[in-house]
Design a protein around this motif. Structure first.
Motif, PDB file in Angstrom:
ATOM      1  N   ASN A  88      10.089  -5.743  -8.680  1.00  0.00           N
ATOM      2  CA  ASN A  88       9.106  -5.007  -7.899  1.00  0.00           C
ATOM      3  C   ASN A  88       8.525  -3.904  -8.780  1.00  0.00           C
ATOM      4  OD1 ASN A  88       7.600  -3.794  -5.990  1.00  0.00           O
ATOM      5  ND2 ASN A  88       9.274  -3.428  -4.552  1.00  0.00           N
ATOM      6  N   HIS A 126       0.849   9.231 -13.024  1.00  0.00           N
ATOM      7  CA  HIS A 126       0.182   8.440 -14.054  1.00  0.00           C
ATOM      8  C   HIS A 126      -0.792   7.404 -13.502  1.00  0.00           C
ATOM      9  CE1 HIS A 126       2.234   9.983 -17.562  1.00  0.00           C
ATOM     10  NE2 HIS A 126       3.387   9.904 -16.937  1.00  0.00           N
ATOM     11  N   GLY A 176       7.619 -11.183  -0.267  1.00  0.00           N
ATOM     12  CA  GLY A 176       6.885 -12.439  -0.280  1.00  0.00           C
ATOM     13  C   GLY A 176       6.735 -13.128   1.063  1.00  0.00           C
ATOM     14  N   ASP A 204       5.156 -11.705   3.871  1.00  0.00           N
ATOM     15  CA  ASP A 204       4.236 -10.945   4.738  1.00  0.00           C
ATOM     16  C   ASP A 204       3.400 -11.830   5.639  1.00  0.00           C
ATOM     17  OD1 ASP A 204       4.181  -7.902   3.603  1.00  0.00           O
ATOM     18  OD2 ASP A 204       4.697  -9.388   2.070  1.00  0.00           O
ATOM     19  N   ARG A 218      10.655  -1.683  -0.128  1.00  0.00           N
ATOM     20  CA  ARG A 218      11.173  -0.461  -0.742  1.00  0.00           C
ATOM     21  C   ARG A 218      10.900   0.685   0.220  1.00  0.00           C
ATOM     22  NH1 ARG A 218       8.729   3.456  -4.504  1.00  0.00           N
ATOM     23  NH2 ARG A 218       6.819   2.601  -3.638  1.00  0.00           N
ATOM     24  N   VAL A 262       5.123  -1.701   6.031  1.00  0.00           N
ATOM     25  CA  VAL A 262       5.826  -2.931   5.701  1.00  0.00           C
ATOM     26  C   VAL A 262       6.050  -2.934   4.199  1.00  0.00           C
ATOM     27  CG1 VAL A 262       5.741  -5.436   5.827  1.00  0.00           C
ATOM     28  CG2 VAL A 262       4.611  -4.062   7.584  1.00  0.00           C
ATOM     29  N   ASP A 263       7.280  -2.726   3.796  1.00  0.00           N
ATOM     30  CA  ASP A 263       7.558  -2.575   2.373  1.00  0.00           C
ATOM     31  C   ASP A 263       9.033  -2.807   2.105  1.00  0.00           C
ATOM     32  OD1 ASP A 263       7.906  -1.534  -0.298  1.00  0.00           O
ATOM     33  OD2 ASP A 263       6.015  -0.461  -0.038  1.00  0.00           O
ATOM     34  N   ASN A 310       0.636   5.515  -4.807  1.00  0.00           N
ATOM     35  CA  ASN A 310      -0.768   5.192  -5.003  1.00  0.00           C
ATOM     36  C   ASN A 310      -1.522   6.456  -4.605  1.00  0.00           C
ATOM     37  OD1 ASN A 310      -3.383   4.802  -4.142  1.00  0.00           O
ATOM     38  ND2 ASN A 310      -2.996   2.823  -3.213  1.00  0.00           N
ATOM     39  N   LEU A 311      -2.070   7.127  -5.589  1.00  0.00           N
ATOM     40  CA  LEU A 311      -2.655   8.453  -5.333  1.00  0.00           C
ATOM     41  C   LEU A 311      -4.187   8.429  -5.323  1.00  0.00           C
ATOM     42  CD1 LEU A 311      -1.355  11.034  -4.597  1.00  0.00           C
ATOM     43  CD2 LEU A 311      -1.285  11.739  -6.972  1.00  0.00           C
ATOM     44  N   ARG A 347       4.210 -11.173  -8.501  1.00  0.00           N
ATOM     45  CA  ARG A 347       5.496 -10.789  -7.892  1.00  0.00           C
ATOM     46  C   ARG A 347       6.470 -11.945  -7.750  1.00  0.00           C
ATOM     47  NH1 ARG A 347       3.357  -5.877  -4.158  1.00  0.00           N
ATOM     48  NH2 ARG A 347       3.050  -4.524  -5.967  1.00  0.00           N
ATOM     49  N   ALA A 357       3.261   5.557  -9.848  1.00  0.00           N
ATOM     50  CA  ALA A 357       3.860   6.884  -9.669  1.00  0.00           C
ATOM     51  C   ALA A 357       2.707   7.876  -9.648  1.00  0.00           C
ATOM     52  CB  ALA A 357       4.811   7.200 -10.807  1.00  0.00           C
ATOM     53  N   TYR A 371       1.531 -13.014  -4.825  1.00  0.00           N
ATOM     54  CA  TYR A 371       2.317 -14.263  -4.782  1.00  0.00           C
ATOM     55  C   TYR A 371       1.470 -15.526  -4.895  1.00  0.00           C
ATOM     56  CZ  TYR A 371       5.933 -11.078  -3.234  1.00  0.00           C
ATOM     57  OH  TYR A 371       6.830 -10.035  -3.162  1.00  0.00           O
ATOM     58  N   SER A 376       0.819  -1.224   0.000  1.00  0.00           N
ATOM     59  CA  SER A 376       0.000   0.000   0.000  1.00  0.00           C
ATOM     60  C   SER A 376       0.844   1.261   0.000  1.00  0.00           C
ATOM     61  CB  SER A 376      -0.923   0.010   1.220  1.00  0.00           C
ATOM     62  OG  SER A 376      -1.843  -1.034   1.102  1.00  0.00           O
ATOM     63  N   HIS A 377       1.400   1.584  -1.135  1.00  0.00           N
ATOM     64  CA  HIS A 377       2.295   2.744  -1.199  1.00  0.00           C
ATOM     65  C   HIS A 377       1.531   4.045  -1.372  1.00  0.00           C
ATOM     66  CE1 HIS A 377       1.420   1.522  -5.174  1.00  0.00           C
ATOM     67  NE2 HIS A 377       2.454   2.013  -5.803  1.00  0.00           N
ATOM     68  N   PHE A 412      -1.752   3.712 -14.473  1.00  0.00           N
ATOM     69  CA  PHE A 412      -1.383   2.564 -15.322  1.00  0.00           C
ATOM     70  C   PHE A 412      -0.737   3.076 -16.611  1.00  0.00           C
ATOM     71  CE2 PHE A 412      -5.691   1.676 -13.478  1.00  0.00           C
ATOM     72  CZ  PHE A 412      -5.236   1.020 -12.358  1.00  0.00           C
ATOM     73  N   HIS A 433      -4.168  -3.287  -4.612  1.00  0.00           N
ATOM     74  CA  HIS A 433      -3.612  -4.230  -5.591  1.00  0.00           C
ATOM     75  C   HIS A 433      -2.906  -5.316  -4.782  1.00  0.00           C
ATOM     76  CE1 HIS A 433      -1.531  -6.039  -8.890  1.00  0.00           C
ATOM     77  NE2 HIS A 433      -0.367  -5.824  -8.312  1.00  0.00           N
TER      78      HIS A 433
HETATM   79  N1  MGD Z   1      -0.970   7.448  -9.150  1.00  0.00           N
HETATM   80  C1  MGD Z   1      -1.673   6.304  -9.213  1.00  0.00           C
HETATM   81  N2  MGD Z   1      -2.354   5.874  -8.116  1.00  0.00           N
HETATM   82  C2  MGD Z   1      -3.075   4.752  -8.180  1.00  0.00           C
HETATM   83  C3  MGD Z   1      -3.164   3.991  -9.373  1.00  0.00           C
HETATM   84  C4  MGD Z   1      -2.444   4.471 -10.513  1.00  0.00           C
HETATM   85  O1  MGD Z   1      -2.481   3.860 -11.600  1.00  0.00           O
HETATM   86  N3  MGD Z   1      -1.717   5.619 -10.393  1.00  0.00           N
HETATM   87  N4  MGD Z   1      -3.892   2.819  -9.408  1.00  0.00           N
HETATM   88  C5  MGD Z   1      -4.876   2.597  -8.350  1.00  0.00           C
HETATM   89  C6  MGD Z   1      -5.236   1.157  -8.265  1.00  0.00           C
HETATM   90  S1  MGD Z   1      -6.321   0.506  -9.364  1.00  0.00           S
HETATM   91  C7  MGD Z   1      -4.731   0.335  -7.309  1.00  0.00           C
HETATM   92  S2  MGD Z   1      -5.216  -1.261  -7.219  1.00  0.00           S
HETATM   93  C8  MGD Z   1      -3.775   0.837  -6.319  1.00  0.00           C
HETATM   94  C9  MGD Z   1      -2.539  -0.047  -6.165  1.00  0.00           C
HETATM   95  O2  MGD Z   1      -1.764   0.513  -5.118  1.00  0.00           O
HETATM   96  P1  MGD Z   1      -1.425  -0.394  -3.843  1.00  0.00           P
HETATM   97  O3  MGD Z   1      -2.620  -1.104  -3.378  1.00  0.00           O
HETATM   98  O4  MGD Z   1      -0.722   0.484  -2.860  1.00  0.00           O
HETATM   99  O5  MGD Z   1      -0.449  -1.446  -4.526  1.00  0.00           O
HETATM  100  P2  MGD Z   1       0.658  -2.307  -3.778  1.00  0.00           P
HETATM  101  O6  MGD Z   1       1.054  -3.377  -4.720  1.00  0.00           O
HETATM  102  O7  MGD Z   1       0.169  -2.660  -2.414  1.00  0.00           O
HETATM  103  O8  MGD Z   1       1.833  -1.281  -3.572  1.00  0.00           O
HETATM  104  C10 MGD Z   1       3.049  -1.430  -4.223  1.00  0.00           C
HETATM  105  C11 MGD Z   1       4.029  -1.414  -3.092  1.00  0.00           C
HETATM  106  O9  MGD Z   1       4.165  -2.741  -2.622  1.00  0.00           O
HETATM  107  C12 MGD Z   1       5.522  -2.941  -2.304  1.00  0.00           C
HETATM  108  N5  MGD Z   1       5.832  -4.361  -2.313  1.00  0.00           N
HETATM  109  C13 MGD Z   1       6.369  -5.094  -3.316  1.00  0.00           C
HETATM  110  N6  MGD Z   1       6.511  -6.391  -2.938  1.00  0.00           N
HETATM  111  C14 MGD Z   1       6.099  -6.461  -1.648  1.00  0.00           C
HETATM  112  C15 MGD Z   1       6.026  -7.509  -0.687  1.00  0.00           C
HETATM  113  O10 MGD Z   1       6.375  -8.663  -0.944  1.00  0.00           O
HETATM  114  N7  MGD Z   1       5.540  -7.202   0.536  1.00  0.00           N
HETATM  115  C16 MGD Z   1       5.144  -5.954   0.863  1.00  0.00           C
HETATM  116  N8  MGD Z   1       4.685  -5.730   2.099  1.00  0.00           N
HETATM  117  N9  MGD Z   1       5.194  -4.931  -0.009  1.00  0.00           N
HETATM  118  C17 MGD Z   1       5.664  -5.192  -1.254  1.00  0.00           C
HETATM  119  C18 MGD Z   1       6.246  -2.143  -3.355  1.00  0.00           C
HETATM  120  O11 MGD Z   1       7.532  -1.867  -2.911  1.00  0.00           O
HETATM  121  C19 MGD Z   1       5.382  -0.917  -3.511  1.00  0.00           C
HETATM  122  O12 MGD Z   1       5.820   0.092  -2.631  1.00  0.00           O
HETATM  123  O13 MGD Z   1      -3.275   2.134  -6.678  1.00  0.00           O
HETATM  124  C20 MGD Z   1      -4.324   3.027  -7.010  1.00  0.00           C
HETATM  125  N10 MGD Z   1      -3.753   4.333  -7.069  1.00  0.00           N
END
Ligand code: MGD
Ligand code: MGD
Ligand code: SF4
Ligand code: SF4
Ligand code: SF4
Ligand code: SF4
Ligand code: SF4
Ligand code: MO
Lengths: 729, 180, 331
Positions: A603, A610, A252, A254, A235, A232-233, A210-211, A716, A607, A334, A205-206, A612, A330
């Protein structure tokens, strides 16, 4: 120019005439907003958070889009992408007119055709498929509001096949995992009550990159009130940089951490006893299950120090129930993702945060009646029973499974409608399968705004106008408060483009299904629906957003008895259902494969600039971030002799090589991983800005970890090495 | 003289760049020209790291070397404030002001050729609104106001929070503050 | 370790990655300005000291070149402007804090004086041209006026020349934002360099042995002072603030090391110095005439490099994460 200056000048040179010639058009440029300003309400469609805003035009020219102050999704402020939304309207590379695939002396090409030709072709094919195989053999892939119109069309025709990438490539595991535990999902917008949280745990959940607007804003509110954030990340994400605790976990692992946290909460008796006794089922089995998973055990898997695991567990307990373990969004990582989501759900139950302030609030939406149309025919088959029989727990379509079920002569699906999803860049290693499906499908319609890669597979391409040029369905998403928002056209559609509702209606009429679209303009539907809840199109055109009072409480009342929508009516820590279907009733940790020498975890993420792949060609956003860069730890950089600005290619474990991508050497990434932003590396040359800028993560995902419970594609499990390019920029 | 200041909370800034897009759309800047930009500063070694994001722009310096350098008065102070503006129809394009700005905060307007820069959105300030970047920031980490007024939001923030300005050593006395 | 990068692309043309707002026009303008100063200075001196016969070229022929060189210089200044239609704005205001403004007004004073200086030497220096001008009543009037106030004109010429010479340096050194420029040595350096440029012109123009001898000596002295001032300037930077030290590094081993030493110091200072020294020692060859040419080249290079170095030296250096040239796709 001002007369006084003119005189001063002519005195200077005694040559007013010639000089004034020089000075034509020398007035200062006009200040923004000095001209004729017009505004209209919109709902941002650049991502799926769907913030309400206002479009401004000055002297008939597009000016800006800003957030709607009354809107709960945006709190009056759009995100970077929404603010750049006008770029999607201005994009010079948009699709312009309908196109039909034609065979000319052996070579296939797209022929620009009239809307009538396109619709006739589609209707004719839909009929012939119905005659040959049945009217239930069409499927709609949809990721966008306009998809609803085509869904209506297909169900009216008899086909209920429907899927969104936001399930099997995104939220699926979370929705199933939480549904199995609480009887309902987290929904969108996510029902997290972060603005009241005292402790927030982010698993991935970055937020910030993730904006998703409302998410970020409520999280920031929590930060402002210095809630403690545990990230927990692997990165050092933006979120990690703002957290009290950053746990740089080994990718992988968690579930190991989550189990250890449960162990501490239960072992140290820190969990919410009353909540657990009152609402949950299977605590004993859980306690028994997690006994061996002490922090020392987890340390070996996750690389996170035992004392830190204990400390963070206690931190959560201290702030419970205002402690939120964020469910993520997202989560197809795994292949054990439903189980990881279950673990998160259970952890939240132990903290008693579900239905509590600062945890998960109860959402409400407006009771908005549907526009009266005839009931659709009863489908002559249950496609899920046929196509998705291996996933009985899944109520939604599984993109990747449906793609597989569309290849070959005896495939179930014979026709595709693809609305607003760029499948080959969205579903991992699907390009070849889509190509194969394209061979056996009798109809392949793509409705898009851009010459996205998916359009290259279609036999009919229908160019839709952008959200700024059409009337969209009323936004009525569940929120803190019931709320409606309208999105009305700010501009005339450019080129030949048309809104989805018009296309669906046109096709319906050709199939004698006109009675399902009994209106001239979709605005009539919007108006009618608004009338039913005491508003009107006229009013909403003025105010844009209307919030209604809540009818129910936002949280559980203390000691309230709750009937959860699970089998047992309680929160199921132990899941009989999972056991019944042969899955682990309690989350189990299985170690993931680790990268070989010289390889790194691939990984990926977001950003802020953008969404996707859909915004890369948007001129206003391209300007902010024209390519992606691969994050490389300095140790890896020295090893591969690369530095900032060098270009490399990424080669994955199966020998697939990416487009060239710029190196960013940074301490923010683990030495065992590299990171790239998803959505780049477009291949269709018609996207003149985006094409071949940066690397595409999707193409490198040839090792897919399927989730046995929900069928999604874990992404992943892939590893890449670096191949430096000769030249560096 | 009214002293306007911008106060940006680096603790909350996520480096999203919304301020940059908002500036470009509000002020109708041609593609490829920027009045503001976002810097990321990461310190330390994995895993002991800190990251700071900074949204930067003209500092509307109290000691505005750019204004001093301008031979025509095109670079001037707006009304009786510290807001530094360029009057296009007085600008020769000699670029002295550009050389005089230690922050490289100025730009050459294309295609016309006069010098342009952040205006603190005086056209909005005039109407009592915040600058476009400030009012678009999704994290509400940017604040704008009058320093002379001790009760203004900016004054109170500066009174209570740790802060810094960029390149204090230049003596330009910048008026964009960063809370740390 | 510190990683500081731009996360939004910043690529303002001529500003990023380092200033290139001034290319050859401003150095050429400064060079011409300095040369004019040198010319007027020597000419006025000789006129005032009544040395017309000892220094025929300097006192009779040289002055005419002042207004010509100055005009070319002002043309270069104009060429540099990016908003040319508004050039007249220089003269709708006087900004005491702006060297640029001082400069434009000084030029306005220098110009007529340089013309008068030329006028009062025209008949003796270029008789044919004198006759031509005398054809017009106005021409005759100006020349007569100039000749009548010869001394006064020369005095003004002397004063303004020094002003002008210094100004060409102050214009740059006044920019506190550019570490490499921000030193007190630039003004005298540019004045001296302007004079040595003028001296070189004399060496190229004169047919008079005594004149040549003297000005060779003068030039040697000037170049030596120049070398000294440059050394002082570099030491001053190298021992200055953080940014000044960084600036000095550019010429010691940095990107500018080769241009500075190989293309400026050696051919523009050292070689002419040696050649002119030999010349005094009596072994004079025809090809040695290149030494004044090199000296001229040297004093242009000095300004060109100074302008580049100053623009490159900066308080900020922005590093883009993403390739800024991709924005070309939008422009
Ligand atoms: N700007 C912007 N924002 C968006 C989107 C976009 O396209 N652009 N898309 C939207 C959509 S549809 C979605 S689903 C969300 C997705 O956004 P999130 O739900 O936050 O997606 P994550 O995959 O949880 O976040 C990626 C993070 O997971 C970390 N990560 C990688 N591997 C692991 C691991 O094994 N364990 C842990 N704990 N962390 C790991 C990465 O380092 C990265 O920091 O974003 C939404 N927000
Ligand atoms: N490798 C990899 N794959 C991923 C992800 C990842 O991080 N990495 N993320 C996953 C996640 S979380 C999600 S939610 C999905 C998202 O998957 P998608 O929604 O497919 O994402 P996009 O690539 O943006 O494709 C959107 C398409 O819709 C088009 N479009 C945009 N606006 C409109 C419109 O108004 N009308 C019509 N008709 N079309 C429009 C765009 O031009 C583009 O072709 O991707 C998933 N797949
Ligand atoms: S989050 Fe941003 S992109 Fe998504 S809808 Fe809201 S403003 Fe638009
Ligand atoms: S908009 Fe706000 S949060 Fe985003 S970069 Fe600018 S200042 Fe930071
Ligand atoms: S930052 Fe630069 S442009 Fe802005 S006021 Fe200061 S010196 Fe002038
Ligand atoms: S470029 Fe324009 S604003 Fe800048 S100093 Fe010259 S005249 Fe003044
Ligand atoms: S204040 Fe206005 S001009 Fe300055 S950066 Fe912000 S938006 Fe741009
Ligand atoms: Mo998603």
């Amino acid at each position: 120019m001002k007369r006084r200056e003119f005189l001063k000048l002519s005195a200077m040179f005694g040559a007013g005439a010639t000089a004034s010639g020089l000075l034509t058009g020398c007035a200062d440029p006009p200040l923004p907003g000095a001209g004729q300003v017009r505004t209209s309400p919109t709902v941002c469609n650049i991502c799926f958070w769907r913030c309400a805003g206002t479009v401004y035009q000055e002297d008939g020219r597009p000016w800006k889009v800003i957030g709607h102050p009354q809107d709960l999704h945006s709190q009056g402020r759009l995100c970077t992408r929404g603010t750049g939304g006008l770029g999607s309207y201005q994009d010079p590379d948009r699709l312009r007119q309908p196109m039909l695939r034609v065979e000319e002396n052996g070579r296939q090409r797209f022929k620009p055709v009239s809307w009538d030709e396109a619709f006739d072709h589609i209707a004719e094919r839909m009929r012939s498929i119905a005659d040959e195989h049945g009217n239930d053999r069409l499927c709609l892939f949809s990721h966008g509001v306009g998809g609803s119109h085509f869904r209506k069309l297909l169900t009216a025709h008899g086909s209920t096949g429907y899927t969104q990438p936001s399930f099997a490539q995104c939220r699926g595991p979370r929705d199933i995992g939480f549904a199995l535990t609480y009887g309902e999902g987290v929904g969108s917008p996510d029902r997290t009550d972060m603005e009241h949280s005292r402790c927030i745990v982010l698993i991935g959940s970055h937020l910030g990159e993730n904006l998703h607007n409302g998410q970020v804003q409520t999280w920031i509110k929590a930060l402002e009130k210095n809630a403690s954030v545990i990230t927990v990340d692997p990165r050092f994400s933006v979120a990690a940089g703002k957290s009290r605790y950053w746990l740089p976990i080994r990718p992988g692992t968690d579930i190991a951490l989550l189990l250890a946290w449960m162990h501490v909460l239960i072992h140290e008796d820190l969990y919410d006893r009353d909540y657990v006794e009152r609402y949950t089922k299977g605590f004993e089995q859980l306690a028994e299950h997690v006994r061996p998973f002490h922090p020392e055990w987890a340390y070996l898997e996750t690389g996170i120090r035992p004392d830190l695991i204990r400390e963070t567990a206690r931190e959560m307990a201290r702030h419970a129930p205002a402690s939120l373990v964020h469910p993520g969004r997202h989560v197809t990582w795994y292949g054990d993702d439903t189980q990881r989501s279950r673990a998160i759900a259970i952890l939240n139950a132990l903290l008693g945060s579900w239905g509590r302030k600062g945890g998960f609030y109860i959402q409400e939406r407006v009771e908005l009646p549907e526009f009266p149309t005839p009931a659709p025919p009863k489908p002559k088959s249950d496609w899920k029973a046929v196509v998705q029989k291996d996933y009985p727990l899944v109520p939604s379509g599984i993109t990747n499974v449906i793609i597989d079920a569309s290849i070959g002569a005896d495939a179930f699906f014979k026709g595709w409608f693809v609305y607003g999803t760029n499948l080959p860049f969205t579903v991992p290693s699907s390009a070849d399968k889509i190509a194969a499906a394209a061979q056996s499908l009798d109809l392949f319609v793509v409705i898009d705004t851009m010459p996205a890669e998916i359009t290259g597979y279609a036999d009919v391409v229908l160019p839709e106008c952008t959200y700024l040029e059409r009337t969209d369905p009323i936004r009525n998403s569940p929120e803190r408060q019931p709320s409606l928002a309208v999105s009305l056209p700010a501009f005339e559609p450019r080129h030949e483009t048309k809104p989805a509702w018009w296309m669906a209606k046109q096709i319906a009429e050709r199939l004698d299904l006109g009675q399902y679209f009994p209106w001239e303009d979709y605005a009539e539907v919007v108006d009618w629906q608004l009338q039913q809840v005491g508003s009107s199109l006229e009013e909403m055109r003025r105010i844009g957003v209307k919030n209604f009072p809540r009818k129910t409480a936002m949280y559980f009342e203390p000691g309230e008895t709750i009937q959860f929508r699970t089998e047992s009516g309680r929160i199921e820590l132990y899941s009989e259902t999972l056991a019944y279907f042969g899955h682990d009733p309690l989350p189990r940790y299985t170690p993931q494969q680790r990268p070989e020498e010289g390889y790194f975890h691939l990984n990926y993420g977001r950003a802020p600039a953008h969404t996707f792949g859909r915004t890369i060609n948007n001129p206003q956003l391209f300007e902010l971030m024209p390519e992606n860069a691969v994050w490389v730890n300095p140790l890896a950089a020295t090893r591969f002799k690369v530095t900032n600005g060098d270009y490399v290619r990424l080669k994955n474990q199966d020998g697939v090589t990416s487009n060239r991508v710029r190196v960013r050497v940074t301490e923010r990434i683990r030495p065992d991983s590299v990171f790239i932003v998803h959505g780049f590396g477009h291949t269709d040359a018609r996207q003149r800005l985006a094409s071949s800028q940066g690397a595409d993560d999707n193409g490198l995902m040839t090792r897919i970890l399927h989730d046995p419970i929900m069928g999604g594609t874990g992404m992943r499990g892939n590893f890449v090495t670096l191949i430096p390019e000769e030249q560096s920029a | 003289m009214i002293r306007y200041a911008m106060v940006i909370d680096t603790q909350l800034c996520i480096g999203c760049g919304d301020c940059v897009v908002a500036c470009k759309t509000e002020n109708k800047l041609p593609a490829g020209l920027n009045r503001d930009w976002v810097v990321e500063a990461t310190r330390g070694r994995y895993p002991d790291l800190t990251t700071e994001f900074r949204s930067e722009r003209c500092n509307h310096c109290s000691h505005a070397t750019c204004v001093h350098a301008c031979p025509t008065g095109a670079s001037h102070l707006w009304k009786d404030t510290n807001i530094v503006l360029v009057e296009a129809n007085k600008c020769t394009g000699c670029k002295a002001c550009i050389a005089a700005c230690p922050y490289d905060a100025r730009l050459i307007m294309a295609p016309d050729g006069y010098v342009d820069k952040c205006t603190f959105c005086h056209h909005r300030v005039e109407k009592g609104q915040d600058p476009a970047c400030v009012s678009s920031c999704p994290t509400h980490c940017m604040h704008f106001g009058v320093l002379n007024d001790p009760n203004s939001a900016v004054s109170r923030l500066l009174a209570t929070r740790q802060q810094k300005v960029l390149l204090e050593e230049t003596g330009n006395q910048p008026n964009v503050y960063y809370l740390t | 370790m510190l990683e500081e990068v731009l996360v939004t692309v910043r690529d303002n043309p001529h500003i990023d990655p380092a200033l290139t707002v001034w290319t050859w026009e401003i150095p050429a303008y400064l060079f011409m300005g300095g040369l004019t100063a040198g010319i007027m200075l020597f000419a006025s001196l000789m006129i005032l000291r009544g040395k017309e016969d000892d220094f025929p070229f300097v006192a009779r022929k040289l002055p005419l070149w002042a207004p010509i060189v100055l005009s070319v210089g002002m043309l270069f200044l104009f060429l540099d402007l990016s908003h040319k239609a508004y050039v007249w704005r220089f003269y709708t205001a006087f900004q005491p804090a702006s060297p640029m403004s001082w400069g434009s007004w000084i030029l306005l004073l220098v110009y007529p004086v340089s013309i008068l200086l030329a006028a009062c030497t025209l008949r003796s220096g270029y008789p044919w041209l004198g006759r031509l001008v005398d054809r017009f009543r106005a021409g005759t009037a100006i020349i007569n006026f100039a000749c009548r106030h010869r001394a006064l004109v020369a005095q003004w010429g002397l004063v303004l020349a020094v002003f002008l010479g210094f100004y060409t340096g102050i214009l740059l050194s006044a920019f506190s934002a550019r570490p490499f420029w921000n030193t007190g040595f630039l003004a005298p350096l540019f004045l001296i360099s302007g004079m040595s440029a003028a001296a070189a012109v004399v060496l190229l123009g004169t047919r008079n042995e005594h004149e040549r001898q003297t000005f060779t000596r003068i030039d040697i002295v000037l170049i030596t002072i120049k070398v000294a001032l440059i050394a002082l300037l570099l030491v001053n930077l190298a021992t200055g603030s953080r940014v000044q030290i960084e600036a000095s590094h550019m010429v010691f081993g940095g990107d500018f090391a080769v241009p500075f030493w190989v293309f400026f110091v050696i051919p523009g200072l050292m070689v002419p110095l040696i050649l002119e020294y030999w010349e005094l020692k009596g072994q004079r060859r025809a090809w040695m005439m290149i030494s004044p040419v090199l000296a001229l080249y040297g004093s242009y290079m000095l300004r060109h490099l100074t302008v580049d170095l100053g623009q490159t030296s900066s308080y900020v250096s922005y590093v883009n994460t993403f390739d800024p040239t991709l924005l070309e796709l939008l422009r």
